[in-house]
Design a protein around this motif. Structure first.
Motif, mmCIF file in Angstrom:
data_model
loop_
_atom_site.group_PDB
_atom_site.id
_atom_site.type_symbol
_atom_site.label_atom_id
_atom_site.label_comp_id
_atom_site.label_asym_id
_atom_site.label_seq_id
_atom_site.Cartn_x
_atom_site.Cartn_y
_atom_site.Cartn_z
ATOM 1 N N UNK A 26 13.775 12.352 -8.796
ATOM 2 C CA UNK A 26 14.659 12.024 -7.664
ATOM 3 C C UNK A 26 14.618 13.052 -6.540
ATOM 4 N N UNK A 27 14.182 14.273 -6.836
ATOM 5 C CA UNK A 27 14.135 15.315 -5.808
ATOM 6 C C UNK A 27 12.806 15.350 -5.060
ATOM 7 N N UNK A 28 11.872 14.453 -5.412
ATOM 8 C CA UNK A 28 10.572 14.415 -4.749
ATOM 9 C C UNK A 28 10.416 13.054 -4.072
ATOM 10 N N UNK A 29 10.645 12.973 -2.766
ATOM 11 C CA UNK A 29 10.535 11.684 -2.069
ATOM 12 C C UNK A 29 9.119 11.123 -2.163
ATOM 13 N N UNK A 30 9.019 9.809 -2.334
ATOM 14 C CA UNK A 30 7.730 9.124 -2.346
ATOM 15 C C UNK A 30 7.622 8.290 -1.082
ATOM 16 N N UNK B 242 7.125 2.753 -8.038
ATOM 17 C CA UNK B 242 7.968 3.532 -7.138
ATOM 18 C C UNK B 242 9.367 3.687 -7.718
ATOM 19 N N UNK B 243 9.886 2.623 -8.307
ATOM 20 C CA UNK B 243 11.223 2.692 -8.915
ATOM 21 C C UNK B 243 11.250 3.713 -10.050
ATOM 22 N N UNK B 244 10.218 3.701 -10.903
ATOM 23 C CA UNK B 244 10.166 4.665 -12.005
ATOM 24 C C UNK B 244 10.043 6.084 -11.463
ATOM 25 N N UNK B 245 9.252 6.262 -10.415
ATOM 26 C CA UNK B 245 9.109 7.589 -9.793
ATOM 27 C C UNK B 245 10.477 8.097 -9.329
ATOM 28 N N UNK B 246 11.215 7.255 -8.639
ATOM 29 C CA UNK B 246 12.521 7.669 -8.113
ATOM 30 C C UNK B 246 13.507 8.003 -9.223
ATOM 31 N N UNK B 247 13.360 7.351 -10.379
ATOM 32 C CA UNK B 247 14.227 7.661 -11.517
ATOM 33 C C UNK B 247 13.861 8.994 -12.148
ATOM 34 N N UNK B 248 12.560 9.273 -12.244
ATOM 35 C CA UNK B 248 12.109 10.476 -12.945
ATOM 36 C C UNK B 248 12.053 11.708 -12.054
#
Length: 264
Positions: free
Chosen positions: A32-36, A24-30
């Motif tokens: 950031x405009x797509x909420x998980x 989840x942390x990597x997703x938010x870094x890559x």
């Protein structure tokens, strides 16, 4: 995007014991405009959530129905026996199923281990959920075999665990509906598989696919490989010899500076 269109988002289901924090942390870094959005679901209900559209993908326990769901196995967990701290089994670092033959082994209805034959002696009733079985272990009613992550999830100071070397193991996989392999699913696959941002696999960054991005790429590529041709074109307009001035394949070019034609 019109005013009625919702921004993109990614919904990830996960079962108890699985910790998706790193991904989840990597997703938010890559992205950031797509909420998980995270949703915890019971292990037995994970497939239904995915097939009903309640999540785009899920971190689930194997096996899954491969005719309906795609799955990428991620890891396999060690199985442990959960016991009171003063239990005789704590004298060993690890045990076998045979070592538990005289124990009452609790078998909750949400058990995730694929037993062909249950070890030990059965309890009078099956606990409804793993959390209830943990309470019975603490009360001295029996012991419980679970994946290591569930033993840690239900940690208590009065309980401990030991590895069971020959018990069934539980595998964890990333899964999604067979007919719903979207770009965002591919993005998450890349993350769990450890792909870098610049990996050639999966989706490419959007600017690289835009019309303007392609034109820029062409200019950059041609600027490195054909700068001489661009210079030659300029000289050709002033009446100079194109073959000699550009330094191309012309036979009349001298090796001196300035690209002057060889004098007869």
């Amino acid at each position: 995007m019109t005013g009625s269109e919702a921004p993109p988002s990614f919904r990830l289901a996960y079962v108890p014991g699985v910790t998706p924090d790193k991904w989840v942390r990597i997703w938010n870094e890559r992205l950031p405009d797509v909420p998980l959005a995270l949703t915890q679901v019971p292990a037995a209900g994970a497939a239904g959530v995915l097939l009903d559209g309640g999540a785009d993908a899920g971190l689930v326990r194997l096996p899954v129905d491969r005719t309906l769901l795609s799955a990428i196995p991620l890891y396999t967990e060690t199985t442990v026996v959960l016991i009171p701290r003063d239990h005789l089994v704590t004298a060993a670092d690890e045990v076998t199923v045979a070592d538990l033959a005289d124990e009452i082994v609790l078998h909750p209805l949400d058990d995730v281990l694929g037993w062909e034959r249950l070890p030990g002696r059965p309890a009078l009733e099956r606990p409804a959920i793993t959390a209830d079985a943990v309470e019975l272990v603490a009360a001295g009613i029996g012991v419980l075999l679970v994946p290591l992550s569930l033993a840690r999830l239900h940690h208590r100071k009065d309980l401990t665990y030991r590895t069971v070397t020959d018990a069934p193991a539980s595998g964890v996989a990333l899964s999604w509906p067979e007919d719903a392999h979207t770009d965002l699913v591919e993005d998450f696959i890349g993350i769990v598989r450890g792909r870098t941002v610049n990996s050639t696999r999966g989706r490419q960054p959007e600017p690289a696919r835009s019309k303007g991005g392609k034109q820029t790429a062409r200019k950059q590529a041609s600027g490195k490989q054909a700068s001489g041709k661009q210079t030659g074109g300029a000289r050709r307009g002033t009446g100079g010899s194109h073959r000699g001035a550009t330094g191309g394949k012309g036979k009349g070019r001298s090796g001196g500076r300035g690209g002057k034609p060889r004098r007869p």
